[in-house]
Design an enzyme around this catalytic site. Sequence first.
Site, PDB file in Angstrom:
ATOM      1  N   LYS A   1       0.830  -1.219   0.000  1.00 32.84           N
ATOM      2  CA  LYS A   1       0.000   0.000   0.000  1.00 32.84           C
ATOM      3  C   LYS A   1       0.861   1.263   0.000  1.00 32.84           C
ATOM      4  O   LYS A   1       0.545   2.228  -0.682  1.00 32.84           O
ATOM      5  CB  LYS A   1      -0.926   0.017   1.225  1.00 32.84           C
ATOM      6  CG  LYS A   1      -2.043  -1.011   1.185  1.00 32.84           C
ATOM      7  CD  LYS A   1      -3.119  -0.742   2.223  1.00 32.84           C
ATOM      8  CE  LYS A   1      -2.586  -0.656   3.639  1.00 32.84           C
ATOM      9  NZ  LYS A   1      -2.105  -1.928   4.194  1.00 32.84           N
TER      10      LYS A   1
ATOM     11  N   THR B   1       3.941   1.694  -1.160  1.00 31.35           N
ATOM     12  CA  THR B   1       4.566   1.961  -2.461  1.00 31.35           C
ATOM     13  C   THR B   1       3.533   2.434  -3.473  1.00 31.35           C
ATOM     14  O   THR B   1       3.813   3.297  -4.297  1.00 31.35           O
ATOM     15  CB  THR B   1       5.310   0.719  -3.010  1.00 31.35           C
ATOM     16  OG1 THR B   1       4.382  -0.333  -3.196  1.00 31.35           O
ATOM     17  CG2 THR B   1       6.420   0.265  -2.079  1.00 31.35           C
TER      18      THR B   1
ATOM     19  N   ARG C   1       1.979   7.534   7.377  1.00 30.78           N
ATOM     20  CA  ARG C   1       2.205   7.359   8.808  1.00 30.78           C
ATOM     21  C   ARG C   1       3.699   7.357   9.117  1.00 30.78           C
ATOM     22  O   ARG C   1       4.502   6.896   8.317  1.00 30.78           O
ATOM     23  CB  ARG C   1       1.617   6.010   9.254  1.00 30.78           C
ATOM     24  CG  ARG C   1       0.100   6.010   9.262  1.00 30.78           C
ATOM     25  CD  ARG C   1      -0.432   4.609   9.433  1.00 30.78           C
ATOM     26  NE  ARG C   1      -0.165   3.822   8.228  1.00 30.78           N
ATOM     27  CZ  ARG C   1      -0.337   2.516   8.132  1.00 30.78           C
ATOM     28  NH1 ARG C   1      -0.754   1.829   9.176  1.00 30.78           N
ATOM     29  NH2 ARG C   1      -0.097   1.886   6.999  1.00 30.78           N
TER      30      ARG C   1
ATOM     31  N   LYS D   1      10.780  -6.216  11.060  1.00 28.49           N
ATOM     32  CA  LYS D   1      10.124  -5.746   9.846  1.00 28.49           C
ATOM     33  C   LYS D   1      10.993  -4.840   8.995  1.00 28.49           C
ATOM     34  O   LYS D   1      10.876  -4.804   7.775  1.00 28.49           O
ATOM     35  CB  LYS D   1       8.839  -5.012  10.275  1.00 28.49           C
ATOM     36  CG  LYS D   1       7.963  -4.513   9.156  1.00 28.49           C
ATOM     37  CD  LYS D   1       6.667  -3.967   9.739  1.00 28.49           C
ATOM     38  CE  LYS D   1       5.919  -3.117   8.730  1.00 28.49           C
ATOM     39  NZ  LYS D   1       6.516  -1.809   8.522  1.00 28.49           N
TER      40      LYS D   1
ATOM     41  N   ALA E   1      -2.963  -0.131  14.135  1.00 27.24           N
ATOM     42  CA  ALA E   1      -4.151  -0.388  13.315  1.00 27.24           C
ATOM     43  C   ALA E   1      -5.103  -1.373  13.976  1.00 27.24           C
ATOM     44  O   ALA E   1      -6.179  -1.629  13.451  1.00 27.24           O
ATOM     45  CB  ALA E   1      -3.746  -0.869  11.936  1.00 27.24           C
TER      46      ALA E   1
ATOM     47  N   PHE F   1      -3.490  -2.125   7.401  1.00 25.29           N
ATOM     48  CA  PHE F   1      -4.130  -3.432   7.270  1.00 25.29           C
ATOM     49  C   PHE F   1      -4.995  -3.538   6.011  1.00 25.29           C
ATOM     50  O   PHE F   1      -4.813  -2.799   5.056  1.00 25.29           O
ATOM     51  CB  PHE F   1      -4.978  -3.747   8.517  1.00 25.29           C
ATOM     52  CG  PHE F   1      -4.173  -4.011   9.775  1.00 25.29           C
ATOM     53  CD1 PHE F   1      -2.784  -4.054   9.753  1.00 25.29           C
ATOM     54  CD2 PHE F   1      -4.805  -4.239  10.990  1.00 25.29           C
ATOM     55  CE1 PHE F   1      -2.060  -4.325  10.908  1.00 25.29           C
ATOM     56  CE2 PHE F   1      -4.079  -4.510  12.145  1.00 25.29           C
ATOM     57  CZ  PHE F   1      -2.715  -4.538  12.102  1.00 25.29           C
TER      58      PHE F   1
ATOM     59  N   PHE G   1       4.372  -8.122  -9.399  1.00 23.39           N
ATOM     60  CA  PHE G   1       5.696  -8.690  -9.102  1.00 23.39           C
ATOM     61  C   PHE G   1       6.247  -9.286 -10.396  1.00 23.39           C
ATOM     62  O   PHE G   1       5.481  -9.664 -11.280  1.00 23.39           O
ATOM     63  CB  PHE G   1       5.588  -9.784  -8.045  1.00 23.39           C
ATOM     64  CG  PHE G   1       5.134  -9.310  -6.703  1.00 23.39           C
ATOM     65  CD1 PHE G   1       4.871  -7.960  -6.437  1.00 23.39           C
ATOM     66  CD2 PHE G   1       4.945 -10.218  -5.669  1.00 23.39           C
ATOM     67  CE1 PHE G   1       4.457  -7.549  -5.178  1.00 23.39           C
ATOM     68  CE2 PHE G   1       4.525  -9.811  -4.410  1.00 23.39           C
ATOM     69  CZ  PHE G   1       4.270  -8.472  -4.167  1.00 23.39           C
TER      70      PHE G   1
ATOM     71  N   TRP H   1       7.148   0.088  -8.248  1.00 20.68           N
ATOM     72  CA  TRP H   1       8.316  -0.355  -7.468  1.00 20.68           C
ATOM     73  C   TRP H   1       9.561  -0.334  -8.344  1.00 20.68           C
ATOM     74  O   TRP H   1      10.602   0.170  -7.941  1.00 20.68           O
ATOM     75  CB  TRP H   1       8.094  -1.765  -6.896  1.00 20.68           C
ATOM     76  CG  TRP H   1       9.126  -2.131  -5.881  1.00 20.68           C
ATOM     77  CD1 TRP H   1       9.095  -1.894  -4.536  1.00 20.68           C
ATOM     78  CD2 TRP H   1      10.380  -2.777  -6.116  1.00 20.68           C
ATOM     79  NE1 TRP H   1      10.242  -2.351  -3.931  1.00 20.68           N
ATOM     80  CE2 TRP H   1      11.044  -2.891  -4.879  1.00 20.68           C
ATOM     81  CE3 TRP H   1      11.020  -3.276  -7.272  1.00 20.68           C
ATOM     82  CZ2 TRP H   1      12.311  -3.485  -4.746  1.00 20.68           C
ATOM     83  CZ3 TRP H   1      12.272  -3.855  -7.151  1.00 20.68           C
ATOM     84  CH2 TRP H   1      12.914  -3.956  -5.896  1.00 20.68           C
TER      85      TRP H   1
END
Lengths: 665, 665
Positions: free
Chosen positions: B116, B118, B140, B151, B370, B401, B489, B518
């Site tokens: 989301k 990107t 955020r 992460k 979230a 999310f 992808f 991306w």
Amino acid sequence: VCAELYWEGGEEKQKQKHPFHICCCFALCHRPPKLREISWLLFVFFSSDIEISRAQSPKAVDVLAKEIGLLTDEVEIYGQTKAKVRLSLLERLKDQPDGKYVLVAGITPTPLGEGKSTVTIGLVQALTAHLNINSFACLRQPSQGPTFGVKGGAAGGGYAQVIPMEEFNLHLTGDIHAITAANNLLAAAIDARILHENTQSDKALYNRLVPVVNGVRGFSAIQLARLRRLGISKTDPGSLTEEEIHKFARLDIDPSTITWQRVVDTNDRFLRKITVGQANTEKGFVRQAQFDIAVASEIMAILALTTSLQDMKERLGKMVVANDKKGEPVTAEDLGVTGALAVLMKDAIKPTLMQTLEGTPVFVHAGPFANIAHGNSSVLADKIALKLVGEKGFVVTEAGFGADIGMEKFFNIKCRASGLIPSVVVLVATVRALKMHGGGPNVTAGAPLKKEYTEENLQLVADGCCNLQKQIQITQLFGVPVVVALNVFKTDSPAEIDLVCKIAKQSGAFDAVPCDHWSAGGRGAVKLAQAVEKAANQKNSFKYLYSLELPIVEKIRIIAQKVYGAQDIELSPAAQSQVDRYTRQGFGNLPICMAKTHLSLSHQPERKGVPTGFILPISDVRASIGAGFIYPLVGTMSTMPGLPTRPCFYDIDLDPITEQVKGLF
Amino acid sequence: VCAELYWEGGEEKQKQKHPFHICCCFALCHRPPKLREISWLLFVFFSSDIEISRAQSPKAVDVLAKEIGLLTDEVEIYGQTKAKVRLSLLERLKDQPDGKYVLVAGITPTPLGEGKSTVTIGLVQALTAHLNINSFACLRQPSQGPTFGVKGGAAGGGYAQVIPMEEFNLHLTGDIHAITAANNLLAAAIDARILHENTQSDKALYNRLVPVVNGVRGFSAIQLARLRRLGISKTDPGSLTEEEIHKFARLDIDPSTITWQRVVDTNDRFLRKITVGQANTEKGFVRQAQFDIAVASEIMAILALTTSLQDMKERLGKMVVANDKKGEPVTAEDLGVTGALAVLMKDAIKPTLMQTLEGTPVFVHAGPFANIAHGNSSVLADKIALKLVGEKGFVVTEAGFGADIGMEKFFNIKCRASGLIPSVVVLVATVRALKMHGGGPNVTAGAPLKKEYTEENLQLVADGCCNLQKQIQITQLFGVPVVVALNVFKTDSPAEIDLVCKIAKQSGAFDAVPCDHWSAGGRGAVKLAQAVEKAANQKNSFKYLYSLELPIVEKIRIIAQKVYGAQDIELSPAAQSQVDRYTRQGFGNLPICMAKTHLSLSHQPERKGVPTGFILPISDVRASIGAGFIYPLVGTMSTMPGLPTRPCFYDIDLDPITEQVKGLF
């Protein structure tokens, strides 16, 4: 007081342009002060520190930066009134001679403090605005804990303060927050590592520590460094023997030896002693721990003592957090976290530029505890300021607590780390503190002062000057000339003031002068500035008090006897065993950072004046290996203040329309 | 991948000047990109997110600020690449119409996330540089915990990221640190207050709370406000009756009801459950407590939802931290700390301006959890950006999310707080996640993907599109047009891509387009930008899902049935009793913030696709009264991540010579 503020201070509130590079900044706009003459009289009758601070608009920090000779790409602006200064400046000015280096220390204080910060600020204001000498103040960043707790802010006060004082006292440029983040990442890494080692086989641990990523398995740089320390020269993860895997993968931390504590920058007494790890996910590996106030972190002491990014990274890696089960030290580097700590601290290493009420430049940088650490602002700020002021300029910095603690550490720890030679010590005294040392009644924060302190009493003053004399003698041990600054209160009588100055000079001070900087700003410290300038031209035979090569116990004894006047020292068995351990681990030749009360030359706060005949008890000995000192504990030291029934925050407020802060002091 | 990066991305790496006010900024210097053509080929073969970030020098933030129409005194520069924007701008531009407001949400994701952030960044890059439409991304701020934990960073990735990514991922402008400071001051105040009440008589307590200062005794402003709430109209401290003194001085907090937790911005699993107050100074008043990660603080949720300084201060004061022994709520205002909290948060309320890799402006502001919070960036950043882009411009923000959680809260909580009407929802899907929903094998962070995910499998895709269809239907409940963005992808086949887009359109999406942002930056999202622009001109019949006037349980049921597809809900006795309590306390008409797993539409993470027939269990119900929502817990929610055996920090390093950060991703 109010009338005094007006009559003595009113005409002085002009912002001064700094004399640095005066000829090359004609073009700069010099904004006039915003004080409105009409409202001035009204204002001073209700003025508090924050009101005085707010009444004077600081000049834009980019203007200040240009005035003092900083290049555009050496400055990182943070809003209108703060900027960080890049260390690259040290390389650019490396061939420029340093200015004079002045330390402000004090006699043994009352619990109210005797005004070292205001003297520091008043002195640079006087040097700059009245003697036309480039000067710079280097101050500690205060902890936010006391700001909202009991003590309030620490920006100086009256007409000798750093502005805007709410910026100084709050987040500033985030250095203490960065320290908190780095400190707590390391703390989390320690407990998580113990858990993971306790719940996995060597093989599982190794496979996770050195995983296959995109089909390739390799050690990270920090893991290769660990292998080298273990004497394993292999670089292929597949080639380690089982024994090598065991050595590499297990730090084998002995939880009972963990000395690394978590920190918060809040006065949170309920975190003084806690039990962690009680959730089921931590599988029963509970242990007792504590939080300290953030400024007690060893990382703060490192920030204050480091000389470069490379040096800081090395110090962070060397921090010892515990022993392993064989009694060997375990470091941040062993935990793989050195790089991350350095990344978190990469901006904090740059000193923050602010200004005094009269526009003199100030560096605010680092604020380590003055008991378990050395209580001095940063080496880097001093070094940069000494280059910026030029050979004839002055950099004035202060040491925490009385001269027996803060100054002793300034010389033996900070000057050793920096290699800088101090020119003059300014020793701050007050009639109030001298009367206390002469036998006056107790002085307690929050309680009204007894009449002995508000009425003339020459006998108490004369008797109390023994403490001043002793602190002068301590300064002389280091071969640096000392000027006594008597911080004058409105209740001090002329005879009391004269008496102190007379005794100070008889006791070996180069000079002794009364100061009115609190009520009059720089103009109130002109005589002090003149005395300091003269003293700086005296012969200087600066020397350290002890050689690092001496055994730890010998170094402690020298400080106790020569500085505190103790008859001898006495180590507890725990302290002796720690001394033996540190010596065996190779840390024996570090300087000593005494953790002693500041309220007496002895270890007993109630013993005022010049106590004699006491044996200084050393209850424990600890070490900050990254910062580079051993710290013996003389009694117990609280590393976490508490909130009283009515904390300062009851008076603190924000006006949502004007965005002004109220109630900070 | 590397070659693809080169051929598809290499030519696109020109920094774009923002089209805003393009005619009024001719004079601004447009620095050329620093990419060295010769080293480019070498570079792309070894590129990681941070290397891509570092290879592009951001334009100076003051230049960016001017380009987007900010006035000098509306900007507070923080170094070269970050600035805070003052809220005064909202007043200046209050009569300017808002731009279009786009929300990026997603289908139910795999544990790896579906991109989301990107998409958000790629979309604004496309709008700005390729369609020449003013646009702004509002993101955020990530927690530092995951950056050093598992992460990694959260700045987007590849050629759709915010730069410099190390600034984005580290301290930024200190907002999370400010939240930590404010949160923990309140926590310390709670425990200290309980201690002081437990160890003092009414009279002693009152004398300390309302002391004589310089001979005068008075209530502070916040104490007068408390008196008014207690129905006592007196202002002279000497005039209170014993009963009034008792009421005023005792908050009588029931320690078992304390819901306010301490926070750190570190993944520190050993703080998940702790015992505090074990030092002797706390006199036996131990209790069990916990630390949450800083972004779980209610103060973060308030920062995200507030609309002004005044509103923030009111919300901070209203935060309920516990109940008293009569079951009535005790607030931050009762503890006297509202003003101090507001002071600590006075700078955090200003959004931080940064830029994408292509120079598009980005606001980074607030990052609430979230699950226990609403997971959306700030209302203020969105409002300011909507003014800055102008009527024809676009502001793109994202929700945490999947759409069932983040988007539902965006509409029902955030849009209610702001009054803003969203124009379009972009729903992000990946072939990978759709295959998982179609019955593909487990997807786990850290483990290699199974072949079902790297080889064409149209059946899995077709079966998995049920989740996409359901999320489209959820969006339609709110009356807003939805564009599906398929984040492509390199392993996705053309047939798979076509299939997803076809099903999406059949399921009611306004359009569905594949995106290559991306690897190609803004150019890879041009079709998406065109579709979004068209959709924004559609008829918009935005509506909330439920009325606030409904009972709490009814609101929960509506979300569970209409959004999650549950058959019904089931409250535990504890949950029911909390609902009754909140209703009685007058908090019944707040919106609902469901704390549910994001890995399934149901409460069971392993149930993929579109689960049906389940009863949603509500184990507990809590409230963030200052933020303004009730949050039912669907199962247990961890509010403190942990460090794994090999945290990210093993790869993070700082080059002490170049000052470059390595190993962040």
